[in-house]
Design a protein around this motif. Structure first.
Motif, short mmCIF file in Angstrom:
data_model
loop_
_atom_site.label_atom_id
_atom_site.label_comp_id
_atom_site.label_asym_id
_atom_site.label_seq_id
_atom_site.Cartn_x
_atom_site.Cartn_y
_atom_site.Cartn_z
N GLY A 1 32.48 -5.72 -20.20
CA GLY A 1 33.17 -4.57 -20.41
C GLY A 1 34.05 -4.09 -21.57
N TYR A 2 34.68 -5.11 -21.73
CA TYR A 2 35.71 -5.19 -23.28
C TYR A 2 34.24 -5.01 -24.63
N GLN A 3 33.36 -6.29 -24.55
CA GLN A 3 32.43 -5.56 -25.76
C GLN A 3 31.59 -4.28 -25.35
N THR A 4 31.75 -3.96 -24.39
CA THR A 4 30.55 -2.96 -24.69
C THR A 4 31.85 -1.20 -25.22
N ARG A 5 32.77 -1.08 -24.94
CA ARG A 5 33.79 -0.44 -25.07
C ARG A 5 33.86 -0.36 -27.13
N CYS A 6 34.15 -1.97 -26.94
CA CYS A 6 34.43 -1.53 -28.38
C CYS A 6 32.89 -1.40 -29.16
N TYR A 7 31.61 -2.14 -28.77
CA TYR A 7 30.75 -1.57 -29.13
C TYR A 7 30.35 -0.10 -29.30
N LEU A 8 30.85 0.37 -28.35
CA LEU A 8 30.82 2.25 -28.84
C LEU A 8 31.26 2.90 -28.63
N GLN A 9 32.79 1.72 -29.64
CA GLN A 9 33.90 2.34 -30.32
C GLN A 9 33.50 2.55 -32.27
N ARG A 10 32.73 1.13 -32.13
CA ARG A 10 31.89 1.19 -33.31
C ARG A 10 30.90 2.46 -33.79
N LEU A 11 30.45 2.31 -32.66
CA LEU A 11 28.98 3.52 -32.50
C LEU A 11 29.79 4.63 -32.69
N LYS A 12 31.04 5.51 -32.57
CA LYS A 12 31.51 6.98 -32.78
C LYS A 12 32.23 6.80 -33.87
N GLN A 13 32.47 5.13 -34.62
CA GLN A 13 33.30 4.74 -35.99
C GLN A 13 32.22 5.51 -36.98
#
Length: 143
Positions: A49-61
């Motif tokens: 879950g943490y990795q997915t949230r980080c990945y989504l944050q990177r995608l948004k950035q």
């Protein structure tokens, strides 16, 4: 009880106690295994879950960065096109002034009044050789 029976019952009781202890230890180890498995699954779920949230944050950035880059590229292209048009205008004005100073003909406006077809005839009195192609000059001047 006799001396011979006592050791046999003790041996049977020891075997029964050993069997009970073995079953209990097996059950205890199974419960510990299940608890550890459950804990491992919980940890894996949290990490994923943490990795997915980080990945989504990177995608948004990355999306925001690309949006800003596209806006910047559009602004740069717009400025460059404006500069290019302005440069072409300045060059055209230069050549128009140069041509007007020399007195050269820039366009065939002479129309024959005696035209039967109504299209007009171009006078061919040698001024054709003096005609200046402004677009050709502008293209060759700036590049």
């Amino acid at each position: 009880m006799s001396k011979t029976q006592q050791p046999e019952t003790i041996i049977e009781e020891n075997k029964a106690a050993t069997a009970i202890q073995t079953c209990f230890r097996g059950y205890r180890d199974f419960v510990r295994f299940i608890m550890k498995l459950f804990s491992a699954i919980q940890i894996q779920t949290a990490v994923r879950g943490y990795q997915t949230r980080c990945y989504l944050q990177r995608l948004k950035q990355e999306e925001e960065r690309m949006s800003l880059q596209n806006a910047a590229a559009t602004a740069i292209q717009s400025c460059f096109r404006g500069y290019q048009d302005f440069s072409t205008l300045i060059i055209m004005q230069h050549f128009v002034c140069e041509i007007q100073a020399r007195g050269e003909v820039t366009k065939y406006d002479a129309v024959s009044e005696n035209s039967n077809e109504g299209k007009g005839n171009v006078e061919n009195d040698g001024s054709r050789s003096k005609t200046v192609d402004l677009k050709r000059r502008a293209r060759s001047f700036g590049r």
